[in-house]
Design a protein around this motif. Structure first.
Motif, short mmCIF file in Angstrom:
data_model
loop_
_atom_site.label_atom_id
_atom_site.label_comp_id
_atom_site.label_asym_id
_atom_site.label_seq_id
_atom_site.Cartn_x
_atom_site.Cartn_y
_atom_site.Cartn_z
N UNK A 139 0.71 -1.31 0.04
CA UNK A 139 0.03 -0.11 -0.22
C UNK A 139 0.89 1.22 0.08
N UNK A 140 0.26 2.49 -0.36
CA UNK A 140 1.00 3.59 -0.44
C UNK A 140 1.24 3.96 0.98
N UNK A 141 2.43 4.70 1.30
CA UNK A 141 2.66 5.07 2.85
C UNK A 141 2.26 6.50 2.65
N UNK A 142 1.56 6.96 3.63
CA UNK A 142 1.33 8.29 3.67
C UNK A 142 1.93 9.07 5.02
N UNK A 143 2.62 10.21 4.84
CA UNK A 143 3.29 10.89 5.98
C UNK A 143 2.77 12.18 5.95
N UNK A 144 2.46 12.68 7.26
CA UNK A 144 2.05 13.96 7.53
C UNK A 144 3.10 14.88 7.98
N UNK A 145 3.28 16.06 7.55
CA UNK A 145 4.31 16.97 7.61
C UNK A 145 3.71 18.26 8.08
N UNK A 146 3.76 18.47 9.32
CA UNK A 146 3.57 19.62 10.01
C UNK A 146 4.55 20.76 10.15
N UNK A 147 4.35 21.70 9.22
CA UNK A 147 5.37 22.99 9.45
C UNK A 147 5.06 23.88 10.10
N UNK A 148 5.72 25.01 10.61
CA UNK A 148 5.17 26.14 11.52
C UNK A 148 4.97 27.32 10.47
N UNK A 149 5.75 27.35 9.38
CA UNK A 149 5.16 28.70 8.46
C UNK A 149 5.88 28.71 7.36
N UNK A 150 4.97 28.28 6.31
CA UNK A 150 5.14 28.44 4.83
C UNK A 150 5.84 29.62 4.43
N UNK A 151 5.69 30.42 4.95
CA UNK A 151 6.19 32.01 4.35
C UNK A 151 7.57 32.18 4.86
N UNK A 192 4.99 6.80 -1.86
CA UNK A 192 4.74 7.67 -0.63
C UNK A 192 4.03 8.99 -0.94
N UNK A 193 3.09 9.24 -0.40
CA UNK A 193 2.48 10.44 -0.46
C UNK A 193 2.77 11.39 0.86
N UNK A 194 3.01 12.52 0.72
CA UNK A 194 3.14 13.47 2.00
C UNK A 194 2.13 14.67 2.07
N UNK A 195 1.26 14.76 3.13
CA UNK A 195 0.49 15.87 3.20
C UNK A 195 1.16 16.83 4.04
N UNK A 196 1.35 18.03 3.42
CA UNK A 196 2.08 19.37 4.07
C UNK A 196 1.04 20.37 4.64
N UNK A 197 1.04 20.62 5.97
CA UNK A 197 0.37 21.54 6.58
C UNK A 197 0.89 22.77 7.14
N UNK A 198 0.61 23.88 7.10
CA UNK A 198 1.25 25.11 7.79
C UNK A 198 0.19 25.53 8.94
N UNK A 199 1.13 25.70 10.12
CA UNK A 199 0.42 26.17 11.24
C UNK A 199 0.51 27.52 11.45
N UNK A 208 6.74 9.47 15.24
CA UNK A 208 6.85 10.84 14.83
C UNK A 208 8.33 11.19 14.91
N UNK A 209 8.71 12.09 13.85
CA UNK A 209 9.96 12.62 13.73
C UNK A 209 10.10 14.13 13.87
N UNK A 210 11.00 14.31 14.78
CA UNK A 210 10.89 15.79 14.87
C UNK A 210 12.06 16.54 14.18
N UNK A 211 12.06 17.52 13.35
CA UNK A 211 13.01 17.97 12.55
C UNK A 211 13.52 19.26 12.83
N UNK A 228 8.17 20.41 12.43
CA UNK A 228 9.08 21.06 12.89
C UNK A 228 8.15 22.10 13.73
N UNK A 229 8.47 21.90 15.13
CA UNK A 229 7.54 22.58 16.10
C UNK A 229 7.59 24.09 16.10
N UNK A 230 6.16 24.67 16.23
CA UNK A 230 6.07 26.17 16.45
C UNK A 230 6.94 26.54 17.59
N UNK A 231 6.88 25.73 18.53
CA UNK A 231 7.43 26.06 19.81
C UNK A 231 7.73 24.75 20.62
N UNK A 232 8.85 24.82 21.40
CA UNK A 232 9.38 23.44 22.04
C UNK A 232 8.59 23.20 22.82
#
Length: 330
Positions: A46-58, A79-86, A132-135, A111-115
Protein backbone atom coordinates in the motif's frame (compact mmCIF):
# COMPACT_ATOMS: atom_id res chain seq x y z
CA UNK A 1 -34.92 -18.24 -19.53
CA UNK A 2 -31.46 -18.54 -20.91
CA UNK A 3 -31.41 -14.85 -21.80
CA UNK A 4 -32.56 -13.95 -18.28
CA UNK A 5 -29.82 -16.08 -16.72
CA UNK A 6 -27.14 -14.42 -18.82
CA UNK A 7 -28.39 -10.96 -17.87
CA UNK A 8 -28.49 -11.95 -14.19
CA UNK A 9 -24.91 -13.25 -14.33
CA UNK A 10 -23.66 -10.03 -15.98
CA UNK A 11 -25.46 -7.97 -13.36
CA UNK A 12 -23.83 -9.89 -10.52
CA UNK A 13 -20.40 -9.49 -12.09
CA UNK A 14 -20.85 -5.72 -12.50
CA UNK A 15 -21.97 -5.39 -8.88
CA UNK A 16 -18.90 -7.29 -7.67
CA UNK A 17 -16.61 -5.06 -9.75
CA UNK A 18 -18.20 -1.88 -8.35
CA UNK A 19 -17.72 -3.00 -4.77
CA UNK A 20 -14.17 -4.09 -5.52
CA UNK A 21 -13.39 -0.62 -6.95
CA UNK A 22 -14.84 1.12 -3.89
CA UNK A 23 -12.67 -0.96 -1.60
CA UNK A 24 -9.48 0.21 -3.34
CA UNK A 25 -9.71 3.77 -1.96
CA UNK A 26 -7.10 6.50 -2.18
CA UNK A 27 -3.91 7.16 -0.29
CA UNK A 28 -5.62 8.08 2.98
CA UNK A 29 -7.92 5.03 2.77
CA UNK A 30 -4.84 2.84 2.49
CA UNK A 31 -3.27 4.56 5.48
CA UNK A 32 -6.45 4.20 7.52
CA UNK A 33 -6.45 0.48 6.90
CA UNK A 34 -2.96 0.22 8.37
CA UNK A 35 -4.03 1.61 11.75
CA UNK A 36 -0.88 3.73 11.76
CA UNK A 37 1.36 0.69 11.36
CA UNK A 38 3.52 1.77 8.43
CA UNK A 39 5.28 -1.59 8.31
CA UNK A 40 1.95 -3.30 7.57
CA UNK A 41 1.15 -0.82 4.79
CA UNK A 42 4.53 -1.37 3.16
CA UNK A 43 4.27 -5.14 3.51
CA UNK A 44 0.90 -5.13 1.76
CA UNK A 45 2.17 -2.92 -1.03
CA UNK A 46 0.00 0.00 0.00
CA UNK A 47 1.00 3.61 -0.43
CA UNK A 48 2.65 5.12 2.64
CA UNK A 49 1.22 8.44 3.82
CA UNK A 50 3.34 10.88 5.84
CA UNK A 51 1.94 13.96 7.57
CA UNK A 52 4.36 16.94 7.58
CA UNK A 53 3.48 19.68 10.07
CA UNK A 54 5.50 22.84 9.40
CA UNK A 55 5.37 26.06 11.43
CA UNK A 56 5.34 28.70 8.69
CA UNK A 57 5.23 28.25 4.91
CA UNK A 58 6.23 31.92 4.42
CA UNK A 59 9.55 31.58 6.28
CA UNK A 60 12.31 31.64 3.66
CA UNK A 61 14.71 29.19 5.31
CA UNK A 62 11.90 26.78 6.16
CA UNK A 63 10.80 26.92 2.52
CA UNK A 64 14.23 25.49 1.61
CA UNK A 65 13.67 22.72 4.17
CA UNK A 66 10.27 21.94 2.66
CA UNK A 67 11.87 21.86 -0.81
CA UNK A 68 14.31 19.27 0.52
CA UNK A 69 11.37 17.12 1.59
CA UNK A 70 9.57 17.54 -1.73
CA UNK A 71 12.66 16.78 -3.81
CA UNK A 72 13.25 13.56 -1.88
CA UNK A 73 9.55 12.69 -2.10
CA UNK A 74 9.86 12.67 -5.91
CA UNK A 75 12.25 9.74 -5.60
CA UNK A 76 9.70 7.73 -3.57
CA UNK A 77 6.77 6.76 -5.84
CA UNK A 78 5.07 4.74 -3.10
CA UNK A 79 4.94 7.69 -0.67
CA UNK A 80 2.43 10.53 -0.34
CA UNK A 81 3.16 13.52 1.92
CA UNK A 82 0.48 15.85 3.29
CA UNK A 83 1.99 19.28 4.09
CA UNK A 84 0.20 21.60 6.53
CA UNK A 85 1.05 25.15 7.65
CA UNK A 86 0.55 26.10 11.32
CA UNK A 87 1.11 29.81 10.55
CA UNK A 88 3.21 30.01 13.73
CA UNK A 89 0.20 29.02 15.87
CA UNK A 90 1.03 26.22 18.33
CA UNK A 91 -2.66 25.42 18.96
CA UNK A 92 -3.28 25.12 15.25
CA UNK A 93 -0.31 22.80 14.90
CA UNK A 94 -1.58 20.61 17.74
CA UNK A 95 -4.92 20.34 15.94
CA UNK A 96 -3.10 19.37 12.74
CA UNK A 97 -1.24 16.60 14.56
CA UNK A 98 -4.54 15.33 15.98
CA UNK A 99 -5.98 15.32 12.45
CA UNK A 100 -3.03 13.30 11.17
CA UNK A 101 -3.56 10.79 13.96
CA UNK A 102 -7.31 10.50 13.23
CA UNK A 103 -6.54 10.04 9.52
CA UNK A 104 -4.19 7.23 10.55
CA UNK A 105 -1.18 8.41 8.56
CA UNK A 106 1.78 6.04 8.68
CA UNK A 107 4.19 8.56 10.23
CA UNK A 108 4.40 12.24 11.15
CA UNK A 109 7.16 14.79 10.60
CA UNK A 110 7.05 17.97 12.66
CA UNK A 111 9.04 21.19 12.82
CA UNK A 112 7.53 22.52 16.07
CA UNK A 113 6.11 26.04 16.31
CA UNK A 114 7.48 26.09 19.86
CA UNK A 115 9.30 23.58 21.96
CA UNK A 116 6.78 23.62 24.85
CA UNK A 117 3.81 22.43 22.78
CA UNK A 118 6.02 19.91 20.96
CA UNK A 119 6.13 17.72 24.08
CA UNK A 120 2.34 17.25 24.02
CA UNK A 121 2.29 16.61 20.26
CA UNK A 122 4.92 13.89 20.50
CA UNK A 123 3.09 12.30 23.47
CA UNK A 124 -0.17 12.15 21.49
CA UNK A 125 1.54 10.50 18.53
CA UNK A 126 3.23 8.00 20.82
CA UNK A 127 -0.07 7.13 22.51
CA UNK A 128 -1.58 6.50 19.08
CA UNK A 129 1.49 4.42 18.11
CA UNK A 130 2.22 6.68 15.14
CA UNK A 131 5.98 7.22 14.51
CA UNK A 132 6.87 10.91 14.85
CA UNK A 133 10.09 12.53 13.62
CA UNK A 134 11.04 15.98 14.94
CA UNK A 135 13.03 18.06 12.45
CA UNK A 136 15.24 21.13 12.96
CA UNK A 137 14.07 22.32 16.39
CA UNK A 138 15.51 20.40 19.30
CA UNK A 139 14.23 20.67 22.87
CA UNK A 140 14.56 18.87 26.25
CA UNK A 141 12.63 15.62 25.96
CA UNK A 142 12.94 15.32 22.16
CA UNK A 143 14.33 11.83 22.78
CA UNK A 144 10.72 10.69 23.33
CA UNK A 145 10.13 11.20 19.60
CA UNK A 146 10.93 8.35 17.23
CA UNK A 147 13.89 10.37 15.92
CA UNK A 148 15.32 13.89 15.79
CA UNK A 149 16.83 15.14 12.53
CA UNK A 150 18.68 18.43 12.63
CA UNK A 151 21.80 20.33 13.56
CA UNK A 152 23.43 21.23 16.86
CA UNK A 153 22.76 24.93 17.49
CA UNK A 154 25.57 25.17 20.05
CA UNK A 155 28.02 24.28 17.29
CA UNK A 156 26.69 27.05 15.02
CA UNK A 157 27.06 29.74 17.69
CA UNK A 158 30.56 28.54 18.48
CA UNK A 159 31.71 28.48 14.83
CA UNK A 160 30.19 31.91 14.25
CA UNK A 161 31.84 33.59 17.23
CA UNK A 162 35.22 31.93 16.71
CA UNK A 163 35.40 33.47 13.23
CA UNK A 164 34.29 36.88 14.54
CA UNK A 165 36.99 36.72 17.23
CA UNK A 166 39.57 35.79 14.60
CA UNK A 167 38.64 38.73 12.35
CA UNK A 168 38.62 41.17 15.29
CA UNK A 169 41.96 39.91 16.58
CA UNK A 170 40.44 38.77 19.88
CA UNK A 171 39.20 42.16 21.05
CA UNK A 172 36.18 44.41 20.66
CA UNK A 173 32.67 45.35 21.79
CA UNK A 174 30.09 42.72 20.84
CA UNK A 175 26.33 43.18 20.43
CA UNK A 176 24.38 39.92 20.45
CA UNK A 177 21.06 39.84 18.62
CA UNK A 178 18.90 37.01 19.96
CA UNK A 179 16.15 35.18 18.12
CA UNK A 180 12.82 34.22 19.66
CA UNK A 181 13.51 33.88 23.38
CA UNK A 182 13.28 30.33 24.73
CA UNK A 183 13.70 28.82 21.27
CA UNK A 184 16.41 26.14 21.18
CA UNK A 185 18.32 27.96 18.42
CA UNK A 186 18.28 31.19 20.44
CA UNK A 187 19.48 29.51 23.62
CA UNK A 188 22.20 27.31 22.12
CA UNK A 189 23.54 29.77 19.54
CA UNK A 190 23.89 32.50 22.15
CA UNK A 191 25.46 30.03 24.56
CA UNK A 192 28.04 29.16 21.91
CA UNK A 193 28.73 32.87 21.34
CA UNK A 194 29.27 33.55 25.03
CA UNK A 195 31.53 30.54 25.59
CA UNK A 196 33.89 31.81 22.91
CA UNK A 197 33.79 35.41 24.17
CA UNK A 198 34.70 34.20 27.67
CA UNK A 199 38.05 33.00 26.29
CA UNK A 200 39.06 36.52 25.22
CA UNK A 201 39.72 39.07 28.01
CA UNK A 202 39.63 41.96 25.51
CA UNK A 203 36.21 41.05 24.11
CA UNK A 204 33.02 42.01 25.92
CA UNK A 205 29.28 41.98 25.35
CA UNK A 206 28.06 45.57 25.49
CA UNK A 207 24.53 45.10 24.13
CA UNK A 208 22.09 42.19 23.93
CA UNK A 209 18.46 42.05 22.84
CA UNK A 210 15.92 40.04 20.90
CA UNK A 211 14.59 40.58 17.38
CA UNK A 212 12.73 37.24 17.17
CA UNK A 213 14.60 35.99 14.07
CA UNK A 214 12.90 38.77 12.06
CA UNK A 215 14.57 41.19 9.60
CA UNK A 216 12.34 44.19 10.38
CA UNK A 217 12.74 43.66 14.13
CA UNK A 218 16.50 43.32 13.67
CA UNK A 219 16.49 46.66 11.88
CA UNK A 220 14.49 48.32 14.68
CA UNK A 221 16.74 46.87 17.40
CA UNK A 222 19.87 48.03 15.58
CA UNK A 223 18.43 51.56 15.26
CA UNK A 224 17.95 51.64 19.03
CA UNK A 225 21.49 50.42 19.61
CA UNK A 226 22.95 53.02 17.28
CA UNK A 227 20.95 55.76 18.99
CA UNK A 228 22.35 54.67 22.37
CA UNK A 229 25.79 55.93 21.36
CA UNK A 230 27.45 52.69 22.53
CA UNK A 231 30.50 51.73 20.46
CA UNK A 232 29.88 48.46 18.60
CA UNK A 233 32.61 46.51 16.83
CA UNK A 234 30.50 43.51 15.85
CA UNK A 235 26.84 42.52 15.70
CA UNK A 236 26.50 38.77 16.14
CA UNK A 237 22.97 37.65 15.27
CA UNK A 238 21.29 34.29 15.88
CA UNK A 239 20.22 34.20 12.23
CA UNK A 240 20.87 35.86 8.88
CA UNK A 241 17.56 37.71 8.72
CA UNK A 242 18.31 39.72 11.87
CA UNK A 243 21.86 40.36 10.71
CA UNK A 244 20.52 41.72 7.40
CA UNK A 245 18.10 43.98 9.28
CA UNK A 246 20.98 45.25 11.40
CA UNK A 247 23.07 45.94 8.27
CA UNK A 248 20.22 47.90 6.69
CA UNK A 249 19.82 50.06 9.81
CA UNK A 250 23.57 50.70 10.03
CA UNK A 251 23.70 51.61 6.33
CA UNK A 252 20.87 54.11 6.80
CA UNK A 253 22.83 55.68 9.65
CA UNK A 254 26.08 55.70 7.65
CA UNK A 255 27.83 53.40 10.13
CA UNK A 256 27.84 50.01 8.43
CA UNK A 257 31.49 50.21 7.37
CA UNK A 258 32.60 50.45 11.02
CA UNK A 259 30.85 47.27 12.20
CA UNK A 260 31.36 43.55 11.52
CA UNK A 261 28.10 41.65 10.96
CA UNK A 262 27.64 37.91 11.46
CA UNK A 263 24.61 35.65 11.01
CA UNK A 264 23.64 31.98 10.89
CA UNK A 265 21.75 29.84 8.34
CA UNK A 266 23.49 30.53 5.02
CA UNK A 267 20.40 31.84 3.24
CA UNK A 268 20.50 33.07 -0.36
CA UNK A 269 19.81 36.64 0.80
CA UNK A 270 22.71 36.37 3.22
CA UNK A 271 25.02 35.31 0.39
CA UNK A 272 24.02 38.39 -1.60
CA UNK A 273 25.00 40.61 1.33
CA UNK A 274 28.20 38.62 1.77
CA UNK A 275 29.05 38.98 -1.91
CA UNK A 276 28.68 42.76 -1.48
CA UNK A 277 31.08 42.69 1.48
CA UNK A 278 28.42 43.68 4.02
CA UNK A 279 28.00 40.37 5.88
CA UNK A 280 31.32 38.86 6.96
CA UNK A 281 30.27 35.59 8.57
CA UNK A 282 27.43 33.10 8.39
CA UNK A 283 27.11 29.43 9.31
CA UNK A 284 25.45 27.16 6.78
CA UNK A 285 22.52 25.19 8.13
CA UNK A 286 21.66 22.59 5.52
CA UNK A 287 17.91 23.07 5.04
CA UNK A 288 17.79 20.70 2.07
CA UNK A 289 19.70 18.06 4.05
CA UNK A 290 17.39 18.38 7.04
CA UNK A 291 14.29 18.16 4.87
CA UNK A 292 15.55 15.11 3.00
CA UNK A 293 16.83 13.49 6.20
CA UNK A 294 13.55 14.10 8.00
CA UNK A 295 11.42 12.52 5.29
CA UNK A 296 13.84 9.65 4.75
CA UNK A 297 13.74 8.85 8.48
CA UNK A 298 9.94 9.13 8.63
CA UNK A 299 9.56 6.73 5.70
CA UNK A 300 11.88 4.20 7.34
CA UNK A 301 9.91 4.44 10.59
CA UNK A 302 6.63 4.05 8.69
CA UNK A 303 7.98 0.85 7.13
CA UNK A 304 8.89 -0.49 10.55
CA UNK A 305 12.63 -0.17 9.96
CA UNK A 306 15.06 0.77 12.71
CA UNK A 307 16.05 4.47 12.74
CA UNK A 308 18.69 6.44 14.62
CA UNK A 309 17.46 8.49 17.58
CA UNK A 310 19.59 11.47 16.51
CA UNK A 311 20.43 12.23 12.88
CA UNK A 312 22.98 15.04 12.76
CA UNK A 313 23.17 17.35 9.74
CA UNK A 314 26.40 19.31 10.41
CA UNK A 315 26.74 23.10 10.41
CA UNK A 316 29.51 24.60 8.25
CA UNK A 317 31.28 27.97 8.54
CA UNK A 318 30.88 30.27 5.51
CA UNK A 319 32.89 33.36 4.61
CA UNK A 320 33.37 35.23 1.35
CA UNK A 321 36.28 32.88 0.53
CA UNK A 322 34.12 29.75 0.30
CA UNK A 323 30.58 31.09 -0.19
CA UNK A 324 30.34 30.08 -3.87
CA UNK A 325 30.24 26.43 -2.85
CA UNK A 326 27.28 27.02 -0.54
CA UNK A 327 25.29 29.25 -2.88
CA UNK A 328 24.58 26.16 -4.97
CA UNK A 329 23.33 24.11 -2.02
CA UNK A 330 20.08 25.94 -1.25
Amino acid sequence: MKKSSVLLTIGLLLTAMIFSGCAGGGALSDAAGSGGAGGEAAAKGKKIVIGAALPDFSDKWLSYLQDGMKNYQKTQPDVDVIYVDAQNDANKQLSQIENFISQKVNAIMIVPVDTVSAVDMVDRANQAKVPIVVVNREYPGVDKATSYVGSNSLTSGTLQMEEVAKILGGKGNIAIMNGQMGHDAQIKRTEGNKKVISKYPDMKIVLEGTASFDRAKGMALMENWLNSGQKIDAVVANNDEMAIGAIMAAEAAGKAQDILFAGIDGSQDAFEFMKAGKLKVTVFQNADGQGKGGLETAIKAARGEKVDKYVDIPYELVTKDNMEKYMRKQ
